[in-house]
Design an enzyme around this catalytic site. Structure first.
Site, PDB file in Angstrom:
ATOM      1  CG  ASP A   1      -1.671   1.149   1.296  1.00 41.87           C
ATOM      2  OD1 ASP A   1      -2.429   1.381   0.065  1.00 41.87           O
ATOM      3  OD2 ASP A   1      -2.161   1.676   2.373  1.00 41.87           O
ATOM      4  CB  SER A   2       0.175   4.755  -0.665  1.00 46.06           C
ATOM      5  OG  SER A   2      -0.944   4.877   0.169  1.00 46.06           O
TER       6      SER A   2
ATOM      7  CB  CYS B   1      -2.805   0.985  -2.779  1.00 45.59           C
ATOM      8  SG  CYS B   1      -2.592   2.388  -3.599  1.00 45.59           S
TER       9      CYS B   1
ATOM     10  CD  GLU C   1      -0.251   6.668   6.166  1.00 44.29           C
ATOM     11  OE1 GLU C   1       1.168   6.709   6.985  1.00 44.29           O
ATOM     12  OE2 GLU C   1      -0.247   5.843   5.747  1.00 44.29           O
TER      13      GLU C   1
ATOM     14  CB  CYS D   1      -8.668   4.814  -0.054  1.00 37.12           C
ATOM     15  SG  CYS D   1      -7.097   5.236   0.601  1.00 37.12           S
TER      16      CYS D   1
ATOM     17  CG  HIS E   1      -4.868   5.194   4.163  1.00 34.05           C
ATOM     18  ND1 HIS E   1      -4.316   4.633   2.895  1.00 34.05           N
ATOM     19  CD2 HIS E   1      -3.843   5.488   4.938  1.00 34.05           C
ATOM     20  CE1 HIS E   1      -2.902   4.661   3.006  1.00 34.05           C
ATOM     21  NE2 HIS E   1      -2.545   5.295   4.251  1.00 34.05           N
TER      22      HIS E   1
END
Length: 286
Positions: free
Chosen positions: A11-12, A74, A153, A185, A187
């Site tokens: 993932d990012s 992602c 994040e 996403c 996240h």
């Protein structure tokens, strides 16, 4: 496929830990090799050739551990680089777009589905294309949410600022009358309580992480690749940049994060790929 081989997930940043969480709930015996590309976060504002280059180098890195499958955890990478990665590498690669779309098509009642995603994912049109192929009668309302990933994040999950940003992003979807929302996403499931409070219980939330793990389970069953029960596997976590968010967000999601995170830089090779891709301009999408 060897049953004892690990599963690669990338993932990012830390968003892919939602996939790890779902995987461990279903298959606690599976070893995970995780790569978070925190040096290039967020992906949402990146050029397509950059995202493809990142994915190429990350999958190449994961293959050094002889992974039996890779989950591109992602949505931005799935929307832009998945066809390229699947063509280049022999290992099965599971994305996030298709599983989420199929789940949303099953549960929507009024055929109005919202998708919240990064700017790059929205602009790729990957979700619209996937819904058109899967359920063309569904109206799709996509909303870019560029501030969500930085907030998550940095551990800003339930702060006042996060609620304010979420209300702004979700207002057009509420006005459109959606009854189903896809987290475009990995996240975004971290913000599920915030989003649930704003949208109310009448809107169903679809987490593609859960659906991708179901697809992975089907693949492991088909190829007889499920790891046998035994001693706890040794999981490995890598990051290309800062690792602080792994411990902060990982502890919140997993109830603790008793793992070390090793820093690995990919920058030099990524630049070479970007230059080649910029010249070749390969077709990307869905």
């Amino acid at each position: 496929m060897n049953k004892t081989q690990p599963i690669g997930i990338f993932d990012s940043g830390v968003g892919g830990l939602t996939v790890v969480h779902c995987l461990w709930k279903r298959f606690p015996q599976e070893q995970v090799i995780y790569f978070g590309d925190t040096a290039h976060l967020p992906y949402g504002s990146r050029r397509p050739e950059e995202i493809i280059a990142f994915g190429t180098e990350i999958v190449s890195f994961l293959l050094q551990f002889a992974v039996k499958a890779v989950v591109a955890a992602c949505n931005t990478s799935s929307s832009l680089s998945l066809p390229y990665l699947r063509e280049r590498f022999p290992v099965p690669i599971i994305g996030m777009i298709g599983p989420g779309v199929r789940a949303a098509a099953r549960v929507t009642r009024n055929k109005r589905v919202g998708v919240i995603a990064t700017k790059a994912t929205v602009e790729s049109g990957a979700y619209e294309k996937a819904f058109q192929e899967c359920a063309p009668d569904i109206r799709v309302y996509s909303q870019p949410c560029p501030l969500f990933v930085p907030l998550i994040e940095n551990g800003c999950i339930e702060e006042k600022e996060t609620y304010q940003v979420a209300r702004t992003y979700l207002r057009p979807l509420r006005e459109a009358g959606i009854d189903t929302l896809v987290f475009g996403c990995t996240h975004y499931p971290f913000l599920a309580p915030v989003i649930r409070q704003i949208l109310g219980d009448g809107v169903r939330l679809v987490d593609p992480a859960q659906e991708a793990v179901k697809e992975l389970a089907d693949m492991l069953k088909l190829k007889e690749g499920k790891a046998p029960a035994g001693e706890g596997p040794r999981h490995l976590f890598f990051a290309s940049g800062p690792v602080t968010s792994f411990y902060m967000v990982g502890s919140r999601l997993l109830g603790g994060f008793p793992y070390s995170v090793e820093h690995i830089s990919l920058d030099g090779r990524v630049e070479d790929h970007c230059r080649r891709l910029s010249l070749g301009r390969p077709q990307v999408g869905g």
